[in-house]
Motif scaffolding. Structure first.
Motif, PDB file in Angstrom:
ATOM      1  N   TYR A  53      16.681   0.381  -4.290  1.00  0.00           N
ATOM      2  CA  TYR A  53      16.128  -0.335  -5.445  1.00  0.00           C
ATOM      3  C   TYR A  53      14.741  -0.901  -5.143  1.00  0.00           C
ATOM      4  N   MET A  54      14.548  -1.425  -3.939  1.00  0.00           N
ATOM      5  CA  MET A  54      13.249  -1.998  -3.576  1.00  0.00           C
ATOM      6  C   MET A  54      12.148  -0.941  -3.547  1.00  0.00           C
ATOM      7  N   VAL A  55      12.486   0.257  -3.054  1.00  0.00           N
ATOM      8  CA  VAL A  55      11.502   1.351  -3.036  1.00  0.00           C
ATOM      9  C   VAL A  55      11.112   1.735  -4.466  1.00  0.00           C
ATOM     10  N   ASN A  56      12.096   1.829  -5.354  1.00  0.00           N
ATOM     11  CA  ASN A  56      11.804   2.166  -6.750  1.00  0.00           C
ATOM     12  C   ASN A  56      11.003   1.069  -7.434  1.00  0.00           C
ATOM     13  N   LEU A  57      11.312  -0.186  -7.113  1.00  0.00           N
ATOM     14  CA  LEU A  57      10.566  -1.306  -7.695  1.00  0.00           C
ATOM     15  C   LEU A  57       9.110  -1.281  -7.220  1.00  0.00           C
ATOM     16  N   ALA A  58       8.912  -1.044  -5.935  1.00  0.00           N
ATOM     17  CA  ALA A  58       7.554  -0.993  -5.387  1.00  0.00           C
ATOM     18  C   ALA A  58       6.760   0.168  -5.982  1.00  0.00           C
ATOM     19  N   VAL A  59       7.409   1.313  -6.170  1.00  0.00           N
ATOM     20  CA  VAL A  59       6.738   2.474  -6.787  1.00  0.00           C
ATOM     21  C   VAL A  59       6.332   2.152  -8.219  1.00  0.00           C
ATOM     22  N   ALA A  60       7.257   1.561  -8.988  1.00  0.00           N
ATOM     23  CA  ALA A  60       6.950   1.202 -10.377  1.00  0.00           C
ATOM     24  C   ALA A  60       5.801   0.203 -10.452  1.00  0.00           C
ATOM     25  N   ASP A  61       5.817  -0.792  -9.574  1.00  0.00           N
ATOM     26  CA  ASP A  61       4.750  -1.798  -9.570  1.00  0.00           C
ATOM     27  C   ASP A  61       3.412  -1.196  -9.161  1.00  0.00           C
ATOM     28  N   CYS A  62       3.423  -0.293  -8.168  1.00  0.00           N
ATOM     29  CA  CYS A  62       2.180   0.378  -7.756  1.00  0.00           C
ATOM     30  C   CYS A  62       1.597   1.208  -8.902  1.00  0.00           C
ATOM     31  N   LEU A  86      -2.957   7.537 -25.318  1.00  0.00           N
ATOM     32  CA  LEU A  86      -1.498   7.554 -25.376  1.00  0.00           C
ATOM     33  C   LEU A  86      -0.885   7.807 -23.999  1.00  0.00           C
ATOM     34  N   VAL A  87      -1.568   8.621 -23.178  1.00  0.00           N
ATOM     35  CA  VAL A  87      -1.099   8.854 -21.805  1.00  0.00           C
ATOM     36  C   VAL A  87      -1.173   7.557 -20.999  1.00  0.00           C
ATOM     37  N   LEU A  88      -2.295   6.850 -21.117  1.00  0.00           N
ATOM     38  CA  LEU A  88      -2.465   5.577 -20.405  1.00  0.00           C
ATOM     39  C   LEU A  88      -1.429   4.549 -20.863  1.00  0.00           C
ATOM     40  N   GLU A  89      -1.266   4.427 -22.162  1.00  0.00           N
ATOM     41  CA  GLU A  89      -0.291   3.472 -22.693  1.00  0.00           C
ATOM     42  C   GLU A  89       1.116   3.810 -22.218  1.00  0.00           C
ATOM     43  N   SER A  90       1.451   5.100 -22.224  1.00  0.00           N
ATOM     44  CA  SER A  90       2.789   5.523 -21.791  1.00  0.00           C
ATOM     45  C   SER A  90       3.032   5.163 -20.330  1.00  0.00           C
ATOM     46  N   GLY A  91       2.045   5.458 -19.468  1.00  0.00           N
ATOM     47  CA  GLY A  91       2.187   5.115 -18.052  1.00  0.00           C
ATOM     48  C   GLY A  91       2.343   3.623 -17.834  1.00  0.00           C
ATOM     49  N   TYR A  92       1.580   2.863 -18.583  1.00  0.00           N
ATOM     50  CA  TYR A  92       1.617   1.401 -18.471  1.00  0.00           C
ATOM     51  C   TYR A  92       2.984   0.857 -18.867  1.00  0.00           C
ATOM     52  N   PHE A  93       3.499   1.279 -20.014  1.00  0.00           N
ATOM     53  CA  PHE A  93       4.767   0.736 -20.511  1.00  0.00           C
ATOM     54  C   PHE A  93       5.973   1.297 -19.757  1.00  0.00           C
ATOM     55  N   ILE A  94       5.900   2.549 -19.304  1.00  0.00           N
ATOM     56  CA  ILE A  94       7.000   3.124 -18.516  1.00  0.00           C
ATOM     57  C   ILE A  94       7.231   2.290 -17.264  1.00  0.00           C
ATOM     58  N   ARG A  96       6.184  -0.796 -16.552  1.00  0.00           N
ATOM     59  CA  ARG A  96       6.610  -2.174 -16.813  1.00  0.00           C
ATOM     60  C   ARG A  96       8.100  -2.219 -17.108  1.00  0.00           C
ATOM     61  N   LEU A  97       8.582  -1.330 -17.978  1.00  0.00           N
ATOM     62  CA  LEU A  97      10.007  -1.323 -18.306  1.00  0.00           C
ATOM     63  C   LEU A  97      10.850  -0.945 -17.097  1.00  0.00           C
ATOM     64  N   MET A  98      10.326  -0.061 -16.256  1.00  0.00           N
ATOM     65  CA  MET A  98      11.064   0.319 -15.048  1.00  0.00           C
ATOM     66  C   MET A  98      11.167  -0.872 -14.102  1.00  0.00           C
ATOM     67  N   SER A  99      10.087  -1.628 -13.964  1.00  0.00           N
ATOM     68  CA  SER A  99      10.104  -2.815 -13.127  1.00  0.00           C
ATOM     69  C   SER A  99      11.140  -3.818 -13.621  1.00  0.00           C
ATOM     70  N   ILE A 100      11.167  -4.061 -14.924  1.00  0.00           N
ATOM     71  CA  ILE A 100      12.150  -4.973 -15.512  1.00  0.00           C
ATOM     72  C   ILE A 100      13.571  -4.445 -15.288  1.00  0.00           C
ATOM     73  N   SER A 101      13.753  -3.137 -15.465  1.00  0.00           N
ATOM     74  CA  SER A 101      15.083  -2.542 -15.322  1.00  0.00           C
ATOM     75  C   SER A 101      15.596  -2.628 -13.893  1.00  0.00           C
ATOM     76  N   ILE A 102      14.714  -2.361 -12.918  1.00  0.00           N
ATOM     77  CA  ILE A 102      15.136  -2.429 -11.521  1.00  0.00           C
ATOM     78  C   ILE A 102      15.491  -3.872 -11.135  1.00  0.00           C
ATOM     79  N   CYS A 142      11.747   9.114 -21.219  1.00  0.00           N
ATOM     80  CA  CYS A 142      12.091   9.771 -22.492  1.00  0.00           C
ATOM     81  C   CYS A 142      11.920   8.812 -23.672  1.00  0.00           C
ATOM     82  N   VAL A 143      12.360   7.555 -23.501  1.00  0.00           N
ATOM     83  CA  VAL A 143      12.256   6.565 -24.583  1.00  0.00           C
ATOM     84  C   VAL A 143      10.791   6.305 -24.935  1.00  0.00           C
ATOM     85  N   ILE A 144       9.941   6.127 -23.927  1.00  0.00           N
ATOM     86  CA  ILE A 144       8.535   5.817 -24.190  1.00  0.00           C
ATOM     87  C   ILE A 144       7.827   6.999 -24.832  1.00  0.00           C
ATOM     88  N   PHE A 145       8.042   8.193 -24.319  1.00  0.00           N
ATOM     89  CA  PHE A 145       7.382   9.361 -24.905  1.00  0.00           C
ATOM     90  C   PHE A 145       7.887   9.631 -26.316  1.00  0.00           C
TER      91      PHE A 145
END
Length: 309
Positions: A53-62, A86-94, A96-102, A142-145
């Motif tokens: 989980y920590m590795v995934n959190l660090a990847v999402a934050d990076c 739209l690509v930038l926005e998608s990367g940004y929100f993906i 952030r939501l991944m960080s919250i989820s982890i 998938c949700v963000i796209f």
């Protein structure tokens, strides 16, 4: 109010605010998260649920940190809505939501380990943590796209900016599912873990100290999550309500300004995650085995006292 005549934009000095905050956040955040990845991947040989989980959190934050320079640049240049935006926005929100989820999954995982240690042995494993993390990445991407495909941005002029005052039901669903439900889970699990830790009164001085540290850090972790993200998503929710009831343009503009400032606060979480979860991991490694042993001994004592037939 004629909604078509109302166009909402970021206040004039916001790009400068972003620049002043995001430069140190970017440098410190990249350093801390890359350091965390190096420690977890290169220095710790054994893979555990927490490590996954920590590795995934660090990847999402990076990855979120890497979007911040482009987000700041888009505000300075007033980038129009388009494919690159739209690509930038998608990367940004993906991310952030991944960080919250982890963070939410870690809270639930800790709750399971502390509250039900014997069941946790069967339910928790590095492989299951990997599957859970992979599932979260797939679902959020998938949700963000899908959201970007369905959402009508024709009335929005600028990237990273909701310039129209038309309420977005899709955004409301993301706000509730992406933050407020995780918020409830994080608060519930954290409070339950703290309560379980505080139940242990008959430990020696050293063990009491370790458990007290664990309580402080879980409390701090929950507080950081709430302080960083709650203002932003309350602002988003208020903006949806004001768009829905056709509030005045100045009122919506004020809420929009608050959302922009709250987003800056939320993005500082990328630095704080690496610090908070390092200490959480360290303290729980010391405190958890004692709780598991204590519960196991209590269960064995109960078994001895049961009548045999």
């Amino acid at each position: 109010m004629n909604q078509n005549s109302c166009s909402i934009t970021a206040y004039e000095n916001f790009p400068l605010v972003q620049l002043c905050v995001y430069i140190p956040v970017f440098i410190l955040g990249i350093f801390l998260n890359v350091l965390a990845l190096w420690v977890f991947c290169c220095k710790l040989n054994k893979w555990t649920e927490t490590k996954v989980y920590m590795v995934n959190l660090a990847v999402a934050d990076c990855l979120l940190l890497f979007t911040l320079p482009f987000k700041t640049l888009s505000n300075f240049q007033q980038m129009k809505v388009g494919r690159w935006c739209l690509v930038l926005e998608s990367g940004y929100f993906i991310n952030r939501l991944m960080s919250i989820s982890i963070i939410t999954v870690v809270a639930a995982d800790r709750y399971l380990a502390i509250k039900y240690p014997l069941k946790a042995k069967a339910l928790r494993s590095p492989l299951q943590a990997s599957f859970a993390s992979g599932f979260l990445w797939i679902v959020i991407i998938c949700v963000i796209f899908l959201t970007k495909m369905i959402e009508n941005r024709d009335q929005d002029e600028l990237c990273f900016e909701k310039t129209s005052v038309k309420p977005s039901v899709i955004s409301l669903c993301v706000i509730i599912g992406g933050f407020f439900i995780p918020l409830i889970i994080v608060i519930y699990c954290s409070i339950q873990v703290i309560a379980e830790l505080l139940k242990k009164k008959n430990e020696n001085c050293h063990e009491k100290k370790l458990i007290r540290k664990a309580v402080y850090i879980v409390t701090a972790n929950m507080a950081v999550f709430i302080i960083c993200f709650l203002p932003l998503y309350l602002g988003h929710l208020l903006r949806f309500i004001m768009d829905s009831i056709s509030s005045s343009c100045p009122a919506i503009q004020r809420v929009n300004n608050f959302v922009h400032l709250a987003s800056v606060l939320a993005n500082t979480n990328c630095c704080l995650d690496a610090i908070c979860y390092y200490f959480v991991n360290k303290e729980f490694k010391e405190a958890s085995p004692k709780l598991v042993r204590s519960k196991s001994e209590s269960i064995e004592d109960a078994k001895i006292q049961l009548p045999t037939h």
